[in-house]
Motif scaffolding. Structure first.
Motif, mmCIF file in Angstrom:
data_model
loop_
_atom_site.group_PDB
_atom_site.id
_atom_site.type_symbol
_atom_site.label_atom_id
_atom_site.label_comp_id
_atom_site.label_asym_id
_atom_site.label_seq_id
_atom_site.Cartn_x
_atom_site.Cartn_y
_atom_site.Cartn_z
ATOM 1 N N VAL A 107 -30.477 107.127 -127.529
ATOM 2 C CA VAL A 107 -31.283 105.971 -127.145
ATOM 3 C C VAL A 107 -30.328 104.883 -126.677
ATOM 4 O O VAL A 107 -29.188 104.791 -127.133
ATOM 5 C CB VAL A 107 -32.177 105.457 -128.300
ATOM 6 N N ASN A 108 -30.812 104.073 -125.736
ATOM 7 C CA ASN A 108 -29.982 103.059 -125.119
ATOM 8 C C ASN A 108 -30.891 101.907 -124.694
ATOM 9 O O ASN A 108 -32.051 102.139 -124.332
ATOM 10 C CB ASN A 108 -29.269 103.669 -123.907
ATOM 11 N N ARG A 116 -27.262 85.343 -116.035
ATOM 12 C CA ARG A 116 -26.000 86.012 -115.740
ATOM 13 C C ARG A 116 -25.530 87.014 -116.799
ATOM 14 O O ARG A 116 -24.680 87.839 -116.520
ATOM 15 C CB ARG A 116 -24.907 84.973 -115.521
ATOM 16 N N TRP A 117 -26.045 86.949 -118.009
ATOM 17 C CA TRP A 117 -25.596 87.834 -119.078
ATOM 18 C C TRP A 117 -26.521 89.026 -119.245
ATOM 19 O O TRP A 117 -27.732 88.892 -119.168
ATOM 20 C CB TRP A 117 -25.533 87.094 -120.407
ATOM 21 N N LYS A 118 -25.918 90.198 -119.511
ATOM 22 C CA LYS A 118 -26.666 91.406 -119.877
ATOM 23 C C LYS A 118 -25.946 92.041 -121.059
ATOM 24 O O LYS A 118 -24.720 92.122 -121.080
ATOM 25 C CB LYS A 118 -26.733 92.400 -118.721
ATOM 26 N N PHE A 119 -26.735 92.505 -122.029
ATOM 27 C CA PHE A 119 -26.179 93.182 -123.192
ATOM 28 C C PHE A 119 -26.757 94.586 -123.273
ATOM 29 O O PHE A 119 -27.952 94.783 -123.036
ATOM 30 C CB PHE A 119 -26.490 92.394 -124.471
ATOM 31 N N GLN A 120 -25.905 95.540 -123.587
ATOM 32 C CA GLN A 120 -26.316 96.937 -123.664
ATOM 33 C C GLN A 120 -25.793 97.528 -124.964
ATOM 34 O O GLN A 120 -24.669 97.248 -125.383
ATOM 35 C CB GLN A 120 -25.757 97.713 -122.475
ATOM 36 N N ALA A 121 -26.619 98.362 -125.605
ATOM 37 C CA ALA A 121 -26.196 99.058 -126.825
ATOM 38 C C ALA A 121 -26.858 100.422 -126.853
ATOM 39 O O ALA A 121 -27.971 100.601 -126.337
ATOM 40 C CB ALA A 121 -26.573 98.260 -128.066
ATOM 41 N N GLY A 122 -26.167 101.391 -127.443
ATOM 42 C CA GLY A 122 -26.733 102.733 -127.505
ATOM 43 C C GLY A 122 -26.100 103.579 -128.589
ATOM 44 O O GLY A 122 -25.031 103.255 -129.117
ATOM 45 N N ILE A 123 -26.788 104.661 -128.894
ATOM 46 C CA ILE A 123 -26.298 105.648 -129.853
ATOM 47 C C ILE A 123 -26.648 107.034 -129.312
ATOM 48 O O ILE A 123 -27.711 107.216 -128.708
ATOM 49 C CB ILE A 123 -26.910 105.417 -131.256
#
Length: 193
Positions: A107-108, A116-123
């Protein structure tokens, strides 16, 4: 849309020839409903390891088949997404020690904050079950790999981003020599043309 790219890669490790591979990567991308996208993909790949194997059982030359599905839910006014994916692969190697079946799931999420900011996280979890008893370690190998990633991205302009990325990978194996863990931090600049 339907795509079927062909990919060739030639890999060097420490300046020495290591791997040559050729792959066919067909995929079908469609929208089952508004705000969602689904990708169904296949992979047919031939791998030729360019250094001779120590024994016939250690020959990693292989053909691989993989199939998977990935689902995207578009969020945040089409500037972010949630993603879930699953892939099955089978690698048929010439050497008995390297043939396996794998299951990969993950999942992501990508979420914008401001303009201007983007945050991404995943496993991601990857389970490999090897087909044969290993001729060196005399047991059937099972590997479980967990990957965690996080990224912060800042848009300098419409075509240039600066990013900070952290990735943690850990593999647990029934054959302890294949266990490892690593943590990397990367800083980069991406340009789109």
């Amino acid at each position: 849309s339907i795509n079927a790219p062909i990919q060739y890669s030639y890999t060097l490790v420490d300046g020495e020839k290591y791997l040559s591979s050729l792959a066919l990567l067909p995929s079908w991308l469609f929208s089952p409903r508004e705000g969602q996208q689904t990708a169904i993909s296949l992979r047919f790949q031939s791998k030729d390891f360019l250094q001779p194997a120590l024994t016939d059982s250690e020959n990693r030359d292989a053909t691989e088949f993989a199939g998977g599905v990935s689902w995207f839910w578009i969020i945040a006014e089409q500037k972010g997404y949630l993603n879930a994916k699953y892939e099955y692969n089978h690698e048929a190697a010439r050497g008995n020690n390297w043939s396996y079946a794998g299951h990969r799931a993950g999942v992501n999420a990508l979420y914008p904050v401001g303009d201007r900011w983007k945050f991404q996280a995943g496993i991601e979890a990857y389970q490999q079950s090897f087909d044969n008893v290993n001729t060196v370690f005399l047991e059937k190998r099972q590997d479980r790999t967990m990957t965690y990633n996080a990224e912060a991205r800042y848009d300098l302009s419409e075509t240039i981003d600066v990013l900070l990325q952290c990735v943690s990978i850990a593999t647990d194996s029934s054959v302890t020599v294949y266990e490892f863990s690593k943590y990397t931090i990367g800083i980069g600049v991406n340009a789109r043309f």
